[in-house]
Write a protein that holds these residues in place. Sequence first.
Motif, PDB file in Angstrom:
ATOM      1  N   TYR A 138     -29.802-121.093 -92.115  1.00  0.00           N
ATOM      2  CA  TYR A 138     -31.061-121.675 -91.613  1.00  0.00           C
ATOM      3  C   TYR A 138     -31.844-122.539 -92.597  1.00  0.00           C
ATOM      4  N   LYS A 179     -44.098-125.822 -90.449  1.00  0.00           N
ATOM      5  CA  LYS A 179     -42.982-126.463 -89.740  1.00  0.00           C
ATOM      6  C   LYS A 179     -41.712-125.592 -89.785  1.00  0.00           C
ATOM      7  N   ILE A 180     -41.445-125.014 -90.938  1.00  0.00           N
ATOM      8  CA  ILE A 180     -40.274-124.118 -91.050  1.00  0.00           C
ATOM      9  C   ILE A 180     -40.430-122.968 -90.058  1.00  0.00           C
ATOM     10  N   SER A 183     -38.464-121.088 -82.790  1.00  0.00           N
ATOM     11  CA  SER A 183     -37.667-121.580 -81.661  1.00  0.00           C
ATOM     12  C   SER A 183     -36.231-121.073 -81.732  1.00  0.00           C
ATOM     13  N   ARG A 184     -35.898-120.382 -82.808  1.00  0.00           N
ATOM     14  CA  ARG A 184     -34.584-119.745 -82.905  1.00  0.00           C
ATOM     15  C   ARG A 184     -34.723-118.216 -82.888  1.00  0.00           C
ATOM     16  N   LYS A 240     -29.837-127.790 -92.900  1.00  0.00           N
ATOM     17  CA  LYS A 240     -30.080-126.764 -91.879  1.00  0.00           C
ATOM     18  C   LYS A 240     -31.504-126.927 -91.324  1.00  0.00           C
ATOM     19  N   PRO A 241     -31.781-126.256 -90.188  1.00  0.00           N
ATOM     20  CA  PRO A 241     -33.083-126.504 -89.520  1.00  0.00           C
ATOM     21  C   PRO A 241     -34.312-126.264 -90.407  1.00  0.00           C
ATOM     22  N   GLY A 242     -34.245-125.310 -91.309  1.00  0.00           N
ATOM     23  CA  GLY A 242     -35.410-124.992 -92.142  1.00  0.00           C
ATOM     24  C   GLY A 242     -35.531-125.875 -93.373  1.00  0.00           C
ATOM     25  N   GLN A 289     -42.146-122.881 -87.305  1.00  0.00           N
ATOM     26  CA  GLN A 289     -41.956-123.358 -85.920  1.00  0.00           C
ATOM     27  C   GLN A 289     -40.471-123.425 -85.592  1.00  0.00           C
ATOM     28  N   ARG A 290     -39.707-123.930 -86.548  1.00  0.00           N
ATOM     29  CA  ARG A 290     -38.262-124.073 -86.302  1.00  0.00           C
ATOM     30  C   ARG A 290     -37.583-122.707 -86.204  1.00  0.00           C
ATOM     31  N   VAL A 340     -36.843-128.821 -94.423  1.00  0.00           N
ATOM     32  CA  VAL A 340     -37.797-129.866 -94.012  1.00  0.00           C
ATOM     33  C   VAL A 340     -38.160-130.692 -95.237  1.00  0.00           C
TER      34      VAL A 340
END
Length: 275
Positions: free
Chosen positions: A154, A103-104, A110-111, A159-161, A106-107, A163
Amino acid sequence: MLIDFHTHTDASDGELSPEALLARAVEAGIETFAITDHDTIAGYLRARSRCPQGLALVPGVELSCVWGGTTIHVVGLDFDPEAPAIQSMLTLLGSARQERAVKIAQRLSSRNMPGALEGAQKIAGTSQIGRPHFAKWMAAQGHVADVGAAFDKYLGQGKPGDVKTFWPALGDAVRAITDSGGIAVLAHPLKYKLTRMKLNALCQDFSDSGGRGLEVVNGRQTGDEAVRLRQVAQRFGFWVSLGSDFHRDWQHGPALGVDIAEGGGLPSVWEQVSQ
Ligand code: AMP
Ligand code: MN
Ligand code: MN
Ligand code: MN
């Protein structure tokens, strides 16, 4: 007397091998020691048969879990490493870390950072994969200036990573330790940046689940923080614990070993562990 109940090896995100860490503990004059890698006891198991005379090595681990949407770390000490409860929790956490890594990646993909899973996995090797491996890969790829920047931008809290949904609940992590005959210690209580009320609620839930210890010193922290945490320990009747949270040699990082005087003479986990 020096002890250290919170350290990492290269079985998780530390840099030293279990053997090298033990040698350093002896060099530092530490008497009682625990390797508490994130969600794995592979480093401890390796160290167990190689522990130098004079150093008491206590079984240890640092479990990831979630409470009220916040990722919490629970240090487990002095459990039976072969007990089914801890074994099945470690298996679950290993899978959780693998799923989270996907999941990390994938995020990050996308960046504009493709290939993060393979990259981080390569750096982790056989170690328990974690955000620091992603951070190292991002720095090596030039996506960020250094590991610190990777967390700031990140991977850090919010932050996005970051999870969190994959971790087990706090009570399940605590029970995996206590059902294995160990002592559950709430790690670095001030690192979660909770309000006073929320920290009290966390301590209450931790205690109700069977948690018995509170880490009143974690690495480099101010004396005021230790004073505050000793008060929390007294209020809830927790045994105090002390650890460096050592990961690697670093000029701004903590040294191995904490003087038991930091416990302020309160009832402590080091008086409880079986030797
Ligand atoms: P994980 O257990 O995979 O979620 O990764 C958390 C680990 O990342 C922590 O145990 C620290 O060792 C490390 N870490 C957390 N925040 C930072 C930061 N800002 N800079 C460097 N390392 C960090
Ligand atoms: Mn770590
Ligand atoms: Mn931690
Ligand atoms: Mn730690």
